[in-house]
Design a protein around this motif. Sequence first.
Motif: not given
Length: 532
Positions: A345-358
């Motif tokens: 979840x932290x990874x997903x949260x970080x990726x979302x903040x980085x806008x790495x949606x793919x």
Amino acid sequence: MERKENRVKLRTKINLLVLLNLLFVLLLFIVSLSWIMVRREFDETGQNALATAKTVAALPEIKQAFKEPDPSLQIQPIAENIRKKIGAQFIVVSNMHLIRYSHPDPKMIGQRMAGNDDTLLLGGQGRVTEAAGTLGLSIRGKYPIFDLDHHQIGVVSVGFLTRNIWKKLTSLIFEIIGLGAVAAAFGLVGAFILSGHIKKQIFNMEPNEIAFLANQQAAILESIREGIIAIDTTGKITTLNREAKNMLEDKNGDLIGREITRILPNSRLTEVMEKGAPQYDHQMIMGNFLVVVNRIPVMFNGEVIGAVASFRDKLQLDQLENRLADIGKYVDTLRSQRHEFMNKLHLISGLIQMQEYDLVRKLITQVNDEQQNILNFFLAHIRDPAIVGVLIGKMHRAKELGIQLTITPESYVRDRCPHRDIVLTILGNAIENAMEAIQSAARDKRPAVISVHMKTEMAGLYMEVKDNGPGIDPDLGKKLFDDGSTTKGTGRGFGLALASRLVSRINGRIQMVSSSEGAALQVDLPIMEGQR
């Protein structure tokens, strides 16, 4: 349990019973002895009287006196002298007309003899009679008097009064009764001692208390989930409950009284009796069950009088232990899963903040695919829910240990696995053994892998559990499937032995293939007609 206070105690019953038996025997003895004494005394008195009469009749002085004008003058003194010496009540000598020539009472001389028992004597015959005369009822000995030409010339009658005989007998009978009373007193003391000893032997309990206790203990034996077997000093079974009988291979007939070595050769109860020391939590094979046994000697007054074994199905104990252990594992699993999912979840949260949606979409898809693939595989290949439950549980266990547990793609088990109980026992045991073997060996760079293959076919079910561990210790050899064969320490080595027995019971086949590359347990289970 309610007790009746007015119930006669066992000790009182014993005392009364012994006393009544003793009194009956004494009464029978006294009556019999008295009857014998009376009969013998009267017989001896009669014979004594007859012998005296015969002696008097043979005296020459008596025969000579019959020739005198007044025979009584000579006969009376002779008869009275003899009477006093022998203690008779009378000696009467008469002629053929039964006229007395002698009598204890001189007034009776010259009178006719009384008693009406002289008819045969006039015919020349001697006899013993009992009749009432002038002196009373008496036992008489009568004998004819013959002259020198053997012609009967008179009669001799010697008598003893029956009342005098009874006086003598009464004294003897009272002596016998006195001795009987002493014997009865000793018997009562003996009964008291005996009843006290019996009460001590049964721990001062009453029969109704013993019966209640026996029924209560029988109910307890039947109610507990453990099997119970007890033997005596000869090694014969004295007690066993239903649970024990269900576990034994020999279930036919009554097992009480049969030798334990014939029913359960490896019970070791005789060893417990010989050593007098208990044995706790030992494992052994009993029929088709792996059990945990406690063996205890039975002691009485410091001596071993038997032994008792209690045993419980180890699978049931393991299930209970596993349930308790699973609670801790469940908590640890939740922690690890929480930690793992929190990281994701932290990874997903970080990726979302980085806008790495793919990347977020790929990560979510990957996690979902892993779980879905496992579920789809089991739905398609392993349809028996009990088998699936064991495999999923072992997969989580293997993952925690860093071991990869895989099920071959060719595996297939239908909805209802044939011989499910046997399969579950062997499968769980084999996977645990494989994980222990991998953990106990020094690992090289190869990943630790356990492979499970299960296939239901027309002829039967084939199962193989293979690992890339160090293989089987060569020292075990053909003893691998014997009870207690292991290198893991005491109390182990029963899993494969139990599996072998279960498979043999249904005419299946089990073998272990081992090399330096690992070991594989292979099992073939035939499918019966009703299982197709």
